[in-house]
Design a protein around this motif. Structure first.
Motif, PDB file in Angstrom:
ATOM      1  N   GLU A 126       0.783  -1.268   0.033  1.00 22.80           N
ATOM      2  CA  GLU A 126       0.181  -0.038  -0.179  1.00 22.80           C
ATOM      3  C   GLU A 126       1.149   1.289   0.101  1.00 22.80           C
ATOM      4  OE1 GLU A 126      -2.938   0.256   3.148  1.00 22.80           O
ATOM      5  OE2 GLU A 126      -3.589  -1.811   2.587  1.00 22.80           O
ATOM      6  N   TRP A 127       0.267   2.287  -0.546  1.00 24.56           N
ATOM      7  CA  TRP A 127       0.819   3.515  -0.628  1.00 24.56           C
ATOM      8  C   TRP A 127      -0.204   4.585   0.161  1.00 24.56           C
ATOM      9  CZ3 TRP A 127       1.269   0.045  -4.280  1.00 24.56           C
ATOM     10  CH2 TRP A 127       2.302  -0.392  -4.582  1.00 24.56           C
ATOM     11  N   LEU A 128       0.177   5.484   0.606  1.00 24.77           N
ATOM     12  CA  LEU A 128      -0.594   6.680   1.114  1.00 24.77           C
ATOM     13  C   LEU A 128       0.005   7.735   0.957  1.00 24.77           C
ATOM     14  CD1 LEU A 128      -0.781   7.988   4.190  1.00 24.77           C
ATOM     15  CD2 LEU A 128      -1.122   5.357   4.659  1.00 24.77           C
ATOM     16  N   VAL A 129      -0.899   8.803   0.837  1.00 21.57           N
ATOM     17  CA  VAL A 129      -0.481  10.376   0.613  1.00 21.57           C
ATOM     18  C   VAL A 129      -1.412  11.025   1.507  1.00 21.57           C
ATOM     19  CG1 VAL A 129       0.077  12.213  -0.603  1.00 21.57           C
ATOM     20  CG2 VAL A 129       0.446  10.141  -1.654  1.00 21.57           C
ATOM     21  N   VAL A 130      -0.719  11.970   2.414  1.00 20.00           N
ATOM     22  CA  VAL A 130      -1.934  12.445   3.476  1.00 20.00           C
ATOM     23  C   VAL A 130      -2.004  13.968   2.546  1.00 20.00           C
ATOM     24  CG1 VAL A 130      -2.088  13.905   5.595  1.00 20.00           C
ATOM     25  CG2 VAL A 130      -0.965  11.526   5.459  1.00 20.00           C
ATOM     26  N   LEU A 131      -3.362  14.137   2.175  1.00 21.76           N
ATOM     27  CA  LEU A 131      -3.718  15.435   1.734  1.00 21.76           C
ATOM     28  C   LEU A 131      -4.153  16.618   2.343  1.00 21.76           C
ATOM     29  CD1 LEU A 131      -6.291  13.701  -1.103  1.00 21.76           C
ATOM     30  CD2 LEU A 131      -3.991  14.349  -1.303  1.00 21.76           C
ATOM     31  N   SER A 132      -4.405  16.240   3.513  1.00 21.54           N
ATOM     32  CA  SER A 132      -4.776  17.446   4.546  1.00 21.54           C
ATOM     33  C   SER A 132      -4.427  16.586   6.038  1.00 21.54           C
ATOM     34  CB  SER A 132      -5.918  18.102   4.447  1.00 21.54           C
ATOM     35  OG  SER A 132      -7.166  17.369   4.548  1.00 21.54           O
ATOM     36  N   GLY A 133      -3.942  17.512   6.985  1.00 18.64           N
ATOM     37  CA  GLY A 133      -4.024  16.974   8.406  1.00 18.64           C
ATOM     38  C   GLY A 133      -2.860  16.109   8.486  1.00 18.64           C
ATOM     39  N   THR A 134      -3.133  15.280   9.638  1.00 16.09           N
ATOM     40  CA  THR A 134      -1.874  14.307   9.867  1.00 16.09           C
ATOM     41  C   THR A 134      -2.535  13.092  10.135  1.00 16.09           C
ATOM     42  OG1 THR A 134      -0.554  16.188  11.136  1.00 16.09           O
ATOM     43  CG2 THR A 134      -0.282  13.774  11.783  1.00 16.09           C
ATOM     44  N   ALA A 135      -1.974  11.932   9.463  1.00 16.84           N
ATOM     45  CA  ALA A 135      -2.452  10.527   9.906  1.00 16.84           C
ATOM     46  C   ALA A 135      -1.220   9.933  10.768  1.00 16.84           C
ATOM     47  CB  ALA A 135      -2.633   9.931   8.388  1.00 16.84           C
ATOM     48  N   GLU A 153       4.972   4.329   2.056  1.00 14.56           N
ATOM     49  CA  GLU A 153       4.845   2.865   1.356  1.00 14.56           C
ATOM     50  C   GLU A 153       5.198   1.915   2.289  1.00 14.56           C
ATOM     51  OE1 GLU A 153       6.846   0.684  -2.418  1.00 14.56           O
ATOM     52  OE2 GLU A 153       7.380   2.661  -1.934  1.00 14.56           O
ATOM     53  N   PHE A 154       4.140   0.669   2.155  1.00 16.32           N
ATOM     54  CA  PHE A 154       4.598  -0.292   3.220  1.00 16.32           C
ATOM     55  C   PHE A 154       3.905  -1.488   2.819  1.00 16.32           C
ATOM     56  CE2 PHE A 154       0.790   1.889   4.505  1.00 16.32           C
ATOM     57  CZ  PHE A 154       0.030   0.911   4.919  1.00 16.32           C
ATOM     58  N   PRO A 155       4.732  -2.730   3.042  1.00 20.92           N
ATOM     59  CA  PRO A 155       4.198  -4.108   2.773  1.00 20.92           C
ATOM     60  C   PRO A 155       3.039  -4.514   3.840  1.00 20.92           C
ATOM     61  CG  PRO A 155       6.253  -4.415   3.928  1.00 20.92           C
ATOM     62  CD  PRO A 155       5.980  -2.790   3.721  1.00 20.92           C
ATOM     63  N   THR A 156       1.926  -4.798   3.253  1.00 18.28           N
ATOM     64  CA  THR A 156       0.649  -5.164   4.311  1.00 18.28           C
ATOM     65  C   THR A 156       0.695  -6.285   5.000  1.00 18.28           C
ATOM     66  OG1 THR A 156      -0.434  -5.872   2.368  1.00 18.28           O
ATOM     67  CG2 THR A 156      -0.658  -3.600   2.612  1.00 18.28           C
ATOM     68  N   LEU A 172      -4.986   9.585   0.485  1.00 22.25           N
ATOM     69  CA  LEU A 172      -5.227   8.975  -0.909  1.00 22.25           C
ATOM     70  C   LEU A 172      -4.123   7.879  -0.668  1.00 22.25           C
ATOM     71  CD1 LEU A 172      -6.533   9.956  -3.399  1.00 22.25           C
ATOM     72  CD2 LEU A 172      -4.221  10.631  -4.330  1.00 22.25           C
ATOM     73  N   GLY A 173      -4.995   6.410  -0.834  1.00 23.35           N
ATOM     74  CA  GLY A 173      -4.265   5.419  -0.888  1.00 23.35           C
ATOM     75  C   GLY A 173      -4.457   4.639  -2.143  1.00 23.35           C
ATOM     76  N   ILE A 174      -3.122   4.073  -2.111  1.00 21.99           N
ATOM     77  CA  ILE A 174      -3.165   3.146  -3.703  1.00 21.99           C
ATOM     78  C   ILE A 174      -2.574   1.699  -3.194  1.00 21.99           C
ATOM     79  CG2 ILE A 174      -1.722   2.972  -5.503  1.00 21.99           C
ATOM     80  CD1 ILE A 174      -0.882   5.960  -5.378  1.00 21.99           C
ATOM     81  N   ALA A 179      -3.260  -6.266  -2.099  1.00 23.38           N
ATOM     82  CA  ALA A 179      -3.604  -5.367  -0.825  1.00 23.38           C
ATOM     83  C   ALA A 179      -5.137  -4.947  -1.116  1.00 23.38           C
ATOM     84  CB  ALA A 179      -2.946  -4.000  -0.766  1.00 23.38           C
ATOM     85  N   ARG A 180      -5.575  -4.824  -2.251  1.00 25.29           N
ATOM     86  CA  ARG A 180      -7.049  -4.418  -2.566  1.00 25.29           C
ATOM     87  C   ARG A 180      -7.918  -5.623  -2.116  1.00 25.29           C
ATOM     88  NH1 ARG A 180     -10.002  -1.828  -1.282  1.00 25.29           N
ATOM     89  NH2 ARG A 180     -12.150  -2.126  -1.916  1.00 25.29           N
ATOM     90  N   ARG A 181      -7.568  -6.841  -2.503  1.00 22.10           N
ATOM     91  CA  ARG A 181      -8.133  -8.145  -2.059  1.00 22.10           C
ATOM     92  C   ARG A 181      -8.283  -8.171  -0.426  1.00 22.10           C
ATOM     93  NH1 ARG A 181      -5.053 -11.844  -5.645  1.00 22.10           N
ATOM     94  NH2 ARG A 181      -6.048 -11.283  -7.705  1.00 22.10           N
ATOM     95  N   GLY A 182      -7.172  -7.676   0.205  1.00 22.90           N
ATOM     96  CA  GLY A 182      -7.281  -7.736   1.462  1.00 22.90           C
ATOM     97  C   GLY A 182      -8.312  -6.990   2.206  1.00 22.90           C
ATOM     98  N   HIS A 183      -8.650  -5.754   1.354  1.00 25.52           N
ATOM     99  CA  HIS A 183      -9.644  -4.950   1.998  1.00 25.52           C
ATOM    100  C   HIS A 183     -11.006  -5.066   1.400  1.00 25.52           C
ATOM    101  CE1 HIS A 183      -6.900  -2.057   4.099  1.00 25.52           C
ATOM    102  NE2 HIS A 183      -5.969  -2.505   3.043  1.00 25.52           N
TER     103      HIS A 183
END
Length: 193
Positions: A126-135, A153-156, A172-174, A179-183
Motif C-alpha cells: 500500500e501507498w498513502l499520501v496525506v492530502l490534509s491534516g496528520t495521519a 509505502e509499506f508491505p501489508t 489518498l491510498g493506492i 492489498a485491494r483483495r485484503g480490503h
C-alpha cells in the motif's frame, strides 16, 4: 508519410529520449544496452534516421518497456471517474494502466486503534499520501506520523492500521491487487486501513 504517421514517429522518438533521460542514462549508456552506436541512437532520437522495427524492439527491451508501450497512441480515455463507496466513506478509482491497482480517497476523524489485535495484515503493498491534516500509521510496533504532503509505502504483511491525529485528515491510498483483495468485502469503520 501521412501526418498521423509523422506524429507517431515523433512521439516514439520523444518517448525513447524521455525514457533514457528518466533512467539517468547518457546516449552512450543506452546505446551500449541496445547494441547500437551512440551516433545511431542520437540520429534516431533526433529524427535523422529512419525508425526500424528491429531497433525499436531492441530499444524497448533496453529501456525496460514493451514495444506496445513505446508505440501506444490510444490516449483518448485518460479520465477515470470515481466509484463512490458511501458505506465506507471513500471514493475509488481503478487504474487502467495497472490492472488490479486501486486509488482510494478517504477522510478520517478517528485515531488508529490502540489494540494491536485490531491491526490487520494481508498480502500486498500500500501507498498513502496525506492530502490534509496528520495521519497516524500503526505499522507493527511503530507509530508513525505522516504529515500533509508526506507519503508512506509499506508491505501489508506487517500488521497495520491508519487513523487521524488530533483532528480530521484526508488521505489518498493506492493498493496493489493483493492489498485491494485484503480490503474487499470488509465492513470496517472509516478510520481503519
Amino acid at each position: 508519410m501521412t501526418q498521423e504517421d509523422a506524429d507517431l514517429d515523433s512521439l516514439v522518438r520523444k518517448r525513447i529520449r524521455a525514457l533514457r533521460v528518466a533512467q539517468g542514462w547518457s546516449l552512450e549508456e543506452l546505446a551500449t544496452r541496445a547494441r547500437l552506436s551512440p551516433s545511431s541512437l542520437s540520429r534516431i532520437e533526433n529524427g535523422q534516421r529512419r525508425l526500424a522495427l528491429d531497433q525499436l524492439v531492441t530499444l524497448a527491451r533496453a529501456l525496460d518497456t514493451s514495444l506496445d508501450q513505446l508505440v501506444e497512441t490510444d490516449t483518448d480515455d485518460v479520465i477515470a471517474n470515481p466509484m463512490i463507496d458511501g458505506a465506507h466513506g471513500v471514493l475509488r478509482w481503478a487504474l487502467k494502466a495497472e490492472p488490479g491497482m486501486t486509488v482510494m480517497r478517504r477522510r478520517m476523524t478517528d485515531p488508529p486503534p490502540d489494540n494491536p489485535a485490531a491491526m490487520r495484515a494481508h498480502p500486498g503493498r500500500e501507498w498513502l499520501v496525506v492530502l490534509s491534516g496528520t495521519a497516524i500509521l500503526m505499522l507493527g510496533h511503530r507509530r508513525i506520523r505522516v504529515e500533509t504532503n508526506q507519503a508512506a509505502e509499506f508491505p501489508t504483511m506487517l500488521p497495520h492500521a491508519i487513523g487521524a491525529a488530533g483532528g480530521p485528515c484526508e488521505i489518498l491510498g493506492i493498493f496493489d491487487r493483493e492489498a485491494r483483495r485484503g480490503h474487499q468485502g470488509e465492513d470496517k469503520p472509516p478510520g481503519r486501513s
